[in-house]
Design an enzyme around this catalytic site. Structure first.
Site, PDB file in Angstrom:
ATOM      1  N   HIS A 173       0.859  -1.187   0.000  1.00  0.00           N
ATOM      2  CA  HIS A 173       0.000   0.000   0.000  1.00  0.00           C
ATOM      3  C   HIS A 173       0.896   1.238   0.000  1.00  0.00           C
ATOM      4  O   HIS A 173       1.970   1.238   0.610  1.00  0.00           O
ATOM      5  CB  HIS A 173      -0.880   0.062   1.253  1.00  0.00           C
ATOM      6  CG  HIS A 173      -2.173  -0.655   1.156  1.00  0.00           C
ATOM      7  ND1 HIS A 173      -2.823  -1.166   2.259  1.00  0.00           N
ATOM      8  CD2 HIS A 173      -2.964  -0.952   0.097  1.00  0.00           C
ATOM      9  CE1 HIS A 173      -3.958  -1.742   1.883  1.00  0.00           C
ATOM     10  NE2 HIS A 173      -4.065  -1.616   0.581  1.00  0.00           N
ATOM     11  N   CYS A 267      -2.465   2.881   9.052  1.00  0.00           N
ATOM     12  CA  CYS A 267      -3.442   1.865   8.655  1.00  0.00           C
ATOM     13  C   CYS A 267      -4.651   1.874   9.580  1.00  0.00           C
ATOM     14  O   CYS A 267      -5.767   1.598   9.136  1.00  0.00           O
ATOM     15  CB  CYS A 267      -2.804   0.478   8.656  1.00  0.00           C
ATOM     16  SG  CYS A 267      -1.637   0.178   7.323  1.00  0.00           S
TER      17      CYS A 267
END
Length: 274
Positions: A173, A267
């Site tokens: 990511h 996150c």
């Protein structure tokens, strides 16, 4: 010898959405971090998450929570649920089947909070791969979010969206390889990007803070900044020192239990930008 005097960094109050790790666990492997890990210490995860919430509140930020759902162990990673920009919500369509039900729970929260939610047609994992900074949306691709989703983001938000190719599976990511320091600058790990994408970053952010691989692997780039205070993994000692030298105030928060699933501070943090 000339002394460089930096203007004081100015924090801006933020509104964050988080999800309690009541059901957090590693039950499958959808990234390299999740393979052959030690069992999750649920109590430790709860304490670490609570410390992050307290750190945000201690620095003047608003924290709201979405109720966790049994059977969704990765729902704690709220950043993946959407990109909220200008009061508009671009939702998520997860790559892994195990995570797809998460989008339903988050959409329910956003709608109840008065937001309209756009559900993407292409695979898109929210702020995991979509980073607004400098009047752009930096958009990661290569492992999760697709380039088709980048086009959807630009059409929906009307903000120039710049595709960046990720090349290292440990940085699957964008928010594991780059984070905004403020409205105009970023920190990133150069080797996480393809040569062309790296050149784009160099052109856009010539004064960026560059991280080593060790700091990136310690989740030092999965950080959250309010423009002054940077909530950062204490294990990333090099980036912590660099931030201080650049006039930022590091706020170490240990979320090491979440590293077992490939996640960290960012996150776990969805920013709700009105």
């Amino acid at each position: 010898m000339r002394t460089i005097v930096r203007p004081p960094r100015v924090p801006r109050p933020r509104r964050f959405l988080l999800c309690e790790p009541r059901y957090f666990d590693v039950q499958y492997a959808i990234n390299p971090w999740m393979r052959d890990v030690a069992p999750v210490d649920t109590d430790l995860a709860q304490r670490q998450w609570a410390a992050l919430v307290q750190a945000y509140r201690d620095h003047g930020h608003t924290v709201e929570t979405v109720p966790p759902v049994a059977g969704l162990p990765d729902m704690v990673f709220a950043a993946n649920s959407a990109l909220v920009l200008g009061g508009r919500v671009f939702g998520a369509r997860f790559h892994a089947p195990q995570r797809r039900p998460e989008s339903v729970a988050y959409e329910k929260w956003f709608r109840a909070a008065g937001f309209d939610v756009h559900t993407p047609e292409a695979v898109c994992e929210g702020e995991g791969d979509l980073v607004p900074v400098g009047g752009y949306v930096l958009a990661g691709t290569g492992f999760r979010t697709t380039r088709e989703a980048h086009r959807e983001v630009q059409e929906f938000l009307g903000v120039p969206t710049i595709s960046l190719q990720l090349v290292d599976p440990y940085f699957y990511h964008l928010d594991t390889a780059l984070f905004p320091l403020d409205d105009t600058n970023v920190a990133y790990y150069p080797e996480a990007f393809s040569p062309g994408s790296l050149e784009v970053l160099r052109r856009l952010f010539p004064d960026a803070v560059l991280a080593t691989r060790d700091d990136a692997l310690a989740f030092g780039l999965n950080s959250v900044s309010d423009g002054c205070h940077v909530f950062v993994a204490p294990q990333a000692e090099g980036i912590v020192e660099q931030l201080a030298r650049h006039g930022y105030v590091p706020v170490p928060v240990d979320l090491s239990e979440f590293h077992k699933a490939g996640g960290g501070i960012k996150c776990c943090t969805q920013e709700v930008r009105s």
